[in-house]
Enzyme design. Sequence first.
Site, mmCIF file in Angstrom:
data_model
loop_
_atom_site.group_PDB
_atom_site.id
_atom_site.type_symbol
_atom_site.label_atom_id
_atom_site.label_comp_id
_atom_site.label_asym_id
_atom_site.label_seq_id
_atom_site.Cartn_x
_atom_site.Cartn_y
_atom_site.Cartn_z
ATOM 1 N N GLU A 26 -9.748 -55.120 -13.102
ATOM 2 C CA GLU A 26 -10.340 -56.402 -12.680
ATOM 3 C C GLU A 26 -9.847 -57.562 -13.557
ATOM 4 O O GLU A 26 -9.257 -57.337 -14.618
ATOM 5 C CB GLU A 26 -11.871 -56.304 -12.735
ATOM 6 N N LYS A 160 -24.279 -52.559 -19.858
ATOM 7 C CA LYS A 160 -24.452 -53.275 -21.124
ATOM 8 C C LYS A 160 -25.934 -53.528 -21.365
ATOM 9 O O LYS A 160 -26.690 -53.771 -20.429
ATOM 10 C CB LYS A 160 -23.681 -54.580 -21.065
HETATM 11 N N1 PSU Z 1 -20.249 -56.884 -17.835
HETATM 12 C C1 PSU Z 1 -19.500 -56.793 -18.929
HETATM 13 N N2 PSU Z 1 -18.305 -57.408 -18.965
HETATM 14 C C2 PSU Z 1 -17.817 -58.117 -17.896
HETATM 15 C C3 PSU Z 1 -18.634 -58.188 -16.722
HETATM 16 C C4 PSU Z 1 -19.819 -57.567 -16.731
HETATM 17 O O1 PSU Z 1 -19.902 -56.178 -19.886
HETATM 18 O O2 PSU Z 1 -16.723 -58.675 -17.961
HETATM 19 C C5 PSU Z 1 -18.107 -58.918 -15.513
HETATM 20 C C6 PSU Z 1 -17.493 -57.911 -14.503
HETATM 21 O O3 PSU Z 1 -16.378 -58.503 -13.871
HETATM 22 C C7 PSU Z 1 -18.618 -57.716 -13.514
HETATM 23 C C8 PSU Z 1 -19.246 -59.094 -13.489
HETATM 24 O O4 PSU Z 1 -18.195 -57.291 -12.240
HETATM 25 O O5 PSU Z 1 -19.172 -59.562 -14.832
HETATM 26 C C9 PSU Z 1 -20.667 -59.051 -12.995
HETATM 27 O O6 PSU Z 1 -21.142 -60.337 -12.812
HETATM 28 P P1 PSU Z 1 -22.539 -60.568 -12.056
HETATM 29 O O7 PSU Z 1 -23.586 -59.992 -12.966
HETATM 30 O O8 PSU Z 1 -22.637 -62.047 -11.897
HETATM 31 O O9 PSU Z 1 -22.417 -59.851 -10.742
#
Ligand code: PSU
Length: 304
Positions: A26, A160
Amino acid sequence: MAICRKNSEKVNQEKTYLNKPAVILESTIITHGMPYPTNVEVALAVEEEVRKQGAIPLTTAFIKGELKVGLTKEEIEYLGKAKGVVKASRRDIGYVVANKLDASTTVACTMIIAKKFGIKVFATGGIGGVHRDGENTMDISADLEEFSKSNVNVICAGPKAILDVGRTLEYLETKGIAVIGYQTDTVPLFYTRESEYKCEQTASSVENLAQIIKCNDEFGLNQGSLILNPIPFEDSLEPQVMNKAIDEALVEMNKKGINGKEVTPFLLSKVVDLTKGKSLESNISLIKNNARLAGKLAVELCKK
Ligand code: PSU
Ligand code: MN
């Protein structure tokens, strides 16, 4: 409209990676997860880890609305420096393509692209999940929903601890998603290797992991799985240190009234500040570790 049709025709003509040892990567981590130039260095190093295992790394993004499956070094550098890049999830694809925007792809968006191109393995750092207080805010990442829509196997270092881990796991269970601990009995929490959450499924080896995935596919489940790969011991952080940083970051987030898609990037960068960069070092180590496992798994899945 013609723009969309033309683009999607082009995409459909692209070669498929079915039965090839490909690993999709990604790009939100490049644009919203790490500062420049570390983001670019890490993206290139992660690709190298995949190559070392005999697999093909493919970092994805949209450049001026055009889907790229496998960014060049120059494109990674461009994205790493660019300002105002859209963080694209499932809902944003049409908007980004139609308006010819630069966009990085989240886990959900990258899974959609992987499915389209026959790519079975995806390495990332962390996935989105149910946020703390999510029962009130309804902030649940579209990443979780994607597992029941796209048959892709995602390797991460666990949810996380900025998230509500218990509810994230419950959500995945409700959706019927296999969550498999790789050589671990408890759910790793990104910066830390262990937790009070038990892994219902554990794989002892890459061969074992590949067998589980193949059996799910042969059964026709047609959905993704989440593989939890604990951070290397030497780079893991103390849970107390992390929890304190996360609590402080959450207080500041609420004070500033941050919500929606800004939540995850805000918390990630705040935690880096509060741990004086220590968490960034850990982040780099675990992503490389995930890329290694992904490369091995992609090679294993190609064996008859
Ligand atoms: N969690 C992490 N590192 C990241 C992300 C999430 O520890 O870089 C990024 C990933 O690309 C994930 C996105 O798909 O954030 C999720 O965002 P949201 O919670 O807005 O869906
Ligand atoms: Mn959200």
